[in-house]
Design a protein around this motif. Structure first.
Motif, PDB file in Angstrom:
ATOM      1  N   ARG A  71       0.752  -1.263  -0.131  1.00  0.00           N
ATOM      2  CA  ARG A  71      -0.191  -0.114   0.161  1.00  0.00           C
ATOM      3  C   ARG A  71       0.948   1.309  -0.254  1.00  0.00           C
ATOM      4  O   ARG A  71       0.183   2.387  -0.213  1.00  0.00           O
ATOM      5  CB  ARG A  71      -0.972   0.049   1.004  1.00  0.00           C
ATOM      6  N   ALA A  72       2.211   1.251   0.128  1.00  0.00           N
ATOM      7  CA  ALA A  72       3.015   2.216   0.163  1.00  0.00           C
ATOM      8  C   ALA A  72       3.793   2.512  -1.061  1.00  0.00           C
ATOM      9  O   ALA A  72       4.301   3.626  -1.236  1.00  0.00           O
ATOM     10  CB  ALA A  72       3.970   2.184   1.395  1.00  0.00           C
ATOM     11  N   THR A  73       3.906   1.611  -2.019  1.00  0.00           N
ATOM     12  CA  THR A  73       4.244   1.637  -3.210  1.00  0.00           C
ATOM     13  C   THR A  73       3.671   2.908  -4.123  1.00  0.00           C
ATOM     14  O   THR A  73       2.572   2.721  -4.132  1.00  0.00           O
ATOM     15  CB  THR A  73       4.499   0.603  -3.894  1.00  0.00           C
ATOM     16  N   THR A  74       4.443   3.584  -4.765  1.00  0.00           N
ATOM     17  CA  THR A  74       3.919   4.536  -5.925  1.00  0.00           C
ATOM     18  C   THR A  74       3.604   3.935  -7.189  1.00  0.00           C
ATOM     19  O   THR A  74       3.117   4.385  -8.256  1.00  0.00           O
ATOM     20  CB  THR A  74       4.761   5.636  -6.158  1.00  0.00           C
ATOM     21  N   ALA A  75       4.065   2.427  -7.328  1.00  0.00           N
ATOM     22  CA  ALA A  75       3.689   1.624  -8.588  1.00  0.00           C
ATOM     23  C   ALA A  75       4.085   2.549  -9.580  1.00  0.00           C
ATOM     24  O   ALA A  75       3.167   2.148 -10.775  1.00  0.00           O
ATOM     25  CB  ALA A  75       2.021   1.219  -8.306  1.00  0.00           C
ATOM     26  N   LEU A  76       5.245   2.826 -10.035  1.00  0.00           N
ATOM     27  CA  LEU A  76       5.804   2.895 -11.410  1.00  0.00           C
ATOM     28  C   LEU A  76       6.483   1.641 -11.768  1.00  0.00           C
ATOM     29  O   LEU A  76       7.655   1.340 -11.241  1.00  0.00           O
ATOM     30  CB  LEU A  76       6.905   4.016 -11.248  1.00  0.00           C
ATOM     31  N   VAL A  77       6.041   0.869 -12.658  1.00  0.00           N
ATOM     32  CA  VAL A  77       6.291  -0.436 -13.032  1.00  0.00           C
ATOM     33  C   VAL A  77       7.388  -0.097 -14.305  1.00  0.00           C
ATOM     34  O   VAL A  77       6.884  -0.092 -15.568  1.00  0.00           O
ATOM     35  CB  VAL A  77       5.337  -1.165 -13.441  1.00  0.00           C
ATOM     36  N   GLN A  78       8.403  -0.109 -14.126  1.00  0.00           N
ATOM     37  CA  GLN A  78       9.739   0.072 -15.007  1.00  0.00           C
ATOM     38  C   GLN A  78      10.634  -0.906 -15.140  1.00  0.00           C
ATOM     39  O   GLN A  78      10.941  -1.808 -14.351  1.00  0.00           O
ATOM     40  CB  GLN A  78      10.259   1.576 -14.878  1.00  0.00           C
ATOM     41  N   PHE A  79      11.126  -1.086 -16.522  1.00  0.00           N
ATOM     42  CA  PHE A  79      12.297  -1.888 -16.572  1.00  0.00           C
ATOM     43  C   PHE A  79      13.709  -1.219 -16.149  1.00  0.00           C
ATOM     44  O   PHE A  79      14.705  -1.858 -15.892  1.00  0.00           O
ATOM     45  CB  PHE A  79      12.667  -2.606 -18.124  1.00  0.00           C
ATOM     46  N   GLU A  80      13.756   0.136 -16.010  1.00  0.00           N
ATOM     47  CA  GLU A  80      14.899   0.940 -15.740  1.00  0.00           C
ATOM     48  C   GLU A  80      15.171   0.620 -14.448  1.00  0.00           C
ATOM     49  O   GLU A  80      14.414   0.687 -13.515  1.00  0.00           O
ATOM     50  CB  GLU A  80      14.672   2.302 -16.045  1.00  0.00           C
ATOM     51  N   ILE A  81      16.508   0.134 -14.122  1.00  0.00           N
ATOM     52  CA  ILE A  81      16.910  -0.294 -12.997  1.00  0.00           C
ATOM     53  C   ILE A  81      17.441   1.019 -12.256  1.00  0.00           C
ATOM     54  O   ILE A  81      18.089   1.881 -12.736  1.00  0.00           O
ATOM     55  CB  ILE A  81      18.039  -1.186 -12.947  1.00  0.00           C
ATOM     56  N   ASP A  82      17.593   1.257 -10.684  1.00  0.00           N
ATOM     57  CA  ASP A  82      18.127   2.430 -10.088  1.00  0.00           C
ATOM     58  C   ASP A  82      19.371   2.788 -10.469  1.00  0.00           C
ATOM     59  O   ASP A  82      19.559   3.842 -10.435  1.00  0.00           O
ATOM     60  CB  ASP A  82      17.938   2.175  -8.610  1.00  0.00           C
ATOM     61  N   VAL A  83      20.390   1.779 -10.547  1.00  0.00           N
ATOM     62  CA  VAL A  83      21.658   1.981 -11.178  1.00  0.00           C
ATOM     63  C   VAL A  83      21.799   2.018 -12.637  1.00  0.00           C
ATOM     64  O   VAL A  83      21.549   1.176 -13.106  1.00  0.00           O
ATOM     65  CB  VAL A  83      22.730   0.883 -10.477  1.00  0.00           C
ATOM     66  N   PRO A  84      22.218   3.280 -13.095  1.00  0.00           N
ATOM     67  CA  PRO A  84      22.455   3.173 -14.555  1.00  0.00           C
ATOM     68  C   PRO A  84      22.990   2.266 -15.139  1.00  0.00           C
ATOM     69  O   PRO A  84      23.972   1.781 -14.621  1.00  0.00           O
ATOM     70  CB  PRO A  84      22.998   4.555 -14.799  1.00  0.00           C
ATOM     71  N   LEU A  85      22.696   1.843 -16.393  1.00  0.00           N
ATOM     72  CA  LEU A  85      23.274   0.724 -17.116  1.00  0.00           C
ATOM     73  C   LEU A  85      25.014   0.788 -17.470  1.00  0.00           C
ATOM     74  O   LEU A  85      25.679  -0.008 -17.113  1.00  0.00           O
ATOM     75  CB  LEU A  85      22.776   0.317 -18.600  1.00  0.00           C
ATOM     76  N   ALA A  86      25.280   1.987 -17.522  1.00  0.00           N
ATOM     77  CA  ALA A  86      26.670   2.501 -17.989  1.00  0.00           C
ATOM     78  C   ALA A  86      27.473   2.103 -16.576  1.00  0.00           C
ATOM     79  O   ALA A  86      28.563   1.358 -16.506  1.00  0.00           O
ATOM     80  CB  ALA A  86      26.868   3.650 -18.091  1.00  0.00           C
ATOM     81  N   LYS A  87      26.916   2.466 -15.189  1.00  0.00           N
ATOM     82  CA  LYS A  87      27.464   2.328 -14.002  1.00  0.00           C
ATOM     83  C   LYS A  87      27.525   0.834 -13.554  1.00  0.00           C
ATOM     84  O   LYS A  87      28.405   0.240 -13.043  1.00  0.00           O
ATOM     85  CB  LYS A  87      26.929   3.145 -12.917  1.00  0.00           C
ATOM     86  N   LEU A  88      26.447   0.036 -13.772  1.00  0.00           N
ATOM     87  CA  LEU A  88      26.111  -1.304 -13.538  1.00  0.00           C
ATOM     88  C   LEU A  88      27.337  -2.152 -14.320  1.00  0.00           C
ATOM     89  O   LEU A  88      27.700  -3.134 -14.013  1.00  0.00           O
ATOM     90  CB  LEU A  88      24.762  -1.529 -13.903  1.00  0.00           C
ATOM     91  N   ARG A  89      27.495  -1.669 -15.507  1.00  0.00           N
ATOM     92  CA  ARG A  89      28.509  -2.629 -16.355  1.00  0.00           C
ATOM     93  C   ARG A  89      29.969  -2.405 -15.786  1.00  0.00           C
ATOM     94  O   ARG A  89      30.808  -3.366 -15.733  1.00  0.00           O
ATOM     95  CB  ARG A  89      28.444  -1.856 -17.651  1.00  0.00           C
ATOM     96  N   ARG A  90      30.019  -1.232 -15.092  1.00  0.00           N
ATOM     97  CA  ARG A  90      31.546  -1.226 -14.434  1.00  0.00           C
ATOM     98  C   ARG A  90      31.629  -1.994 -13.197  1.00  0.00           C
ATOM     99  O   ARG A  90      32.632  -2.389 -12.591  1.00  0.00           O
ATOM    100  CB  ARG A  90      31.843   0.110 -14.167  1.00  0.00           C
ATOM    101  N   THR A  91      30.325  -2.013 -12.458  1.00  0.00           N
ATOM    102  CA  THR A  91      30.355  -2.913 -11.182  1.00  0.00           C
ATOM    103  C   THR A  91      30.301  -4.337 -11.398  1.00  0.00           C
ATOM    104  O   THR A  91      31.026  -5.030 -10.823  1.00  0.00           O
ATOM    105  CB  THR A  91      29.047  -2.404 -10.714  1.00  0.00           C
ATOM    106  N   ILE A  92      29.564  -4.903 -12.376  1.00  0.00           N
ATOM    107  CA  ILE A  92      29.228  -6.317 -12.401  1.00  0.00           C
ATOM    108  C   ILE A  92      29.718  -6.618 -13.744  1.00  0.00           C
ATOM    109  O   ILE A  92      29.482  -7.971 -13.956  1.00  0.00           O
ATOM    110  CB  ILE A  92      27.980  -6.462 -12.055  1.00  0.00           C
ATOM    111  N   GLY A  93      30.187  -6.060 -14.588  1.00  0.00           N
ATOM    112  CA  GLY A  93      30.566  -6.583 -16.076  1.00  0.00           C
ATOM    113  C   GLY A  93      29.583  -6.225 -17.132  1.00  0.00           C
ATOM    114  O   GLY A  93      28.288  -6.326 -16.741  1.00  0.00           O
ATOM    115  N   THR A  94      29.892  -5.861 -18.047  1.00  0.00           N
ATOM    116  CA  THR A  94      28.931  -5.740 -19.175  1.00  0.00           C
ATOM    117  C   THR A  94      27.983  -6.920 -19.728  1.00  0.00           C
ATOM    118  O   THR A  94      26.700  -6.408 -19.576  1.00  0.00           O
ATOM    119  CB  THR A  94      29.699  -5.425 -20.632  1.00  0.00           C
ATOM    120  N   ASP A  95      28.154  -7.987 -19.794  1.00  0.00           N
ATOM    121  CA  ASP A  95      27.367  -9.214 -19.855  1.00  0.00           C
ATOM    122  C   ASP A  95      26.037  -9.212 -18.851  1.00  0.00           C
ATOM    123  O   ASP A  95      24.982  -9.112 -18.824  1.00  0.00           O
ATOM    124  CB  ASP A  95      28.115 -10.548 -19.989  1.00  0.00           C
ATOM    125  N   ARG A  96      26.612  -9.299 -17.519  1.00  0.00           N
ATOM    126  CA  ARG A  96      25.798  -9.096 -16.636  1.00  0.00           C
ATOM    127  C   ARG A  96      24.713  -8.099 -16.449  1.00  0.00           C
ATOM    128  O   ARG A  96      23.702  -8.275 -16.056  1.00  0.00           O
ATOM    129  CB  ARG A  96      26.445  -9.732 -15.055  1.00  0.00           C
TER     130      ARG A  96
END
Length: 401
Positions: A71-96
């Motif tokens: 009941r507290a969620t604002t329910a924006l149902v997105q595929f976008e992850i909180d961490v930008p893709l460019a940053k996430l690639r540096r963190t866990i690798g491009t493929d993952r």
């Protein structure tokens, strides 16, 4: 179990009567194939897919259906992850990183298809998303993020300041425009999924609480607050941010968040397309419209200390959110009619933790959902369905505890 007052204040989803889901008190011991602990949106999605796959399911919740974080969620149902893709690639690798974003996009599509298939009246609407330039990404960095997403086969188009102004009447340095996302009513969705699970034989017991979990080689034994025992081949911990001791994980942390919902606005006052809006900022603002013309807006996230501290900040955080909303959309009235605080879990990568608990493969945990709670709930349900069918999901490694 770490018990939390998961939300405080008056949420916009509490402004109407929702479908009543029949639950009952637990009056005797039970044996079942799967015990799902939690009747929020994560538990409902899991119960839906598992009962469809033929599993016998029992659910318990210490409050009742949809009475926790749902009941507290604002329910924006997105595929976008909180961490930008460019940053996430540096963190866990491009493929993952690429696979994580692609799986999130697939999950939103799968959820849309499931809602349509079951004809759940949860006011689902397809919505584009605008990711606005902010203090985390702006200018060339935001444009590069759009290019990386597009190269990965994800919907992403960079908008210049003039294009953003002309198309959406918004003043920012730039934005990424994506499609394929959803706005919906999370309480109606949860009620609909639970109703279908019950029709396939799921049994719902509430209020009921798991007070002890005893792991055995062939089954899991759960002792409840009422003194009864449930023996299950598998247990799914869908308890949101109230972590049971068995699922403690130092990669998971609790965050406080605040949100408002405005008075109703005529369609002429809202932005074109009523897309979901969020910022490349820390802390970021996020907003969407509701079917009745209200604007739901949240943000100002910070590390959770305790409920009293979080709740005392509601007036101050509400004022900041109203100020930011009014500055972004000067044509609307940002006066809040609803204001609330909540808590959610997150991880350093922005990815949830989903899967069997280490050294306890019959117990599955779903945790750390961040700003993509509903999308990650769908992924969690899919991964658990695959695991109980005897094969590992191709993306299970991305979310493993």
């Amino acid at each position: 179990m770490r018990k939390l007052d998961l939300r405080t204040g008056r949420t916009v989803w509490s402004s109407y009567r929702s479908q009543r889901i029949s639950e009952e008190p637990l009056t005797r011991d039970f044996r079942t194939d799967v015990l799902v602990i939690g009747m929020g949106i994560s538990g409902a999605m899991t119960a839906d897919l598992l009962t469809e796959a033929g599993h016998g399911v029992i659910m318990i919740d210490r409050r009742g259906p949809s009475l926790g974080s749902t009941r507290a969620t604002t329910a924006l149902v997105q595929f976008e992850i909180d961490v930008p893709l460019a940053k996430l690639r540096r963190t866990i690798g491009t493929d993952r990183a690429t696979r994580a974003w692609q799986r999130a996009r697939l999950a939103v599509a799968n959820l849309r298809g499931r809602i349509e298939e079951l004809q759940i009246p949860c006011r689902m609407k397809d919505r584009p998303t605008l990711y606005l330039a902010g203090n985390v990404l702006s200018g060339s960095s935001l444009r590069q993020e759009a290019e990386i997403r597009a190269a990965a086969g994800l919907s992403a188009r960079y908008l210049t300041a003039s294009e953003l102004k002309a198309g959406f009447d918004l003043q920012r340095e730039g934005a990424i425009l994506s499609d394929g996302n959803l706005a919906l009513d999370p309480v109606k969705l949860t009620s609909g999924l639970l109703s279908h699970a019950r029709a396939r034989g799921a049994q719902l017991f509430a209020p009921e609480e798991a007070v002890e979990i005893r792991y055995r080689r062939e089954f899991v034994e759960v002792m409840t607050r009422s003194g009864h025992r449930i023996e299950a081949r598998y247990v799914v911990l869908a308890t949101g941010y109230e972590l049971l001791d068995v699922a403690r994980n130092d990669r998971h942390e609790i965050i406080s968040t605040w949100a408002i919902a405005t008075r109703r606005h005529p369609k002429s006052k809202l932005w074109p397309g009523e897309g979901l809006i969020w910022e490349a900022s820390d802390p970021y603002l996020y907003l969407r419209t509701r079917h009745d013309g209200r604007i739901i807006c949240g943000g100002e996230d910070e590390e959770f200390k305790d409920e009293a501290t979080r709740d005392a900040l509601i007036p101050e955080k509400t004022e900041r959110i109203v100020e930011k909303l009014g500055k972004l959309l000067p044509a609307i009235d940002p006066t809040p009619e609803f204001a609330w605080a909540g808590s959610f879990g997150t991880t350093r990568t922005g990815l949830p933790l989903i899967g069997p608990v280490p050294r306890k493969p019959r117990i599955f945990a779903l945790m750390g959902y961040g700003g993509n709670g509903i999308t990650f709930s769908r992924i969690g349900a899919e991964l658990i369905r695959s695991a109980l069918a005897g094969h590992e999901d191709i993306d299970a490694d991305l979310f493993r505890l």
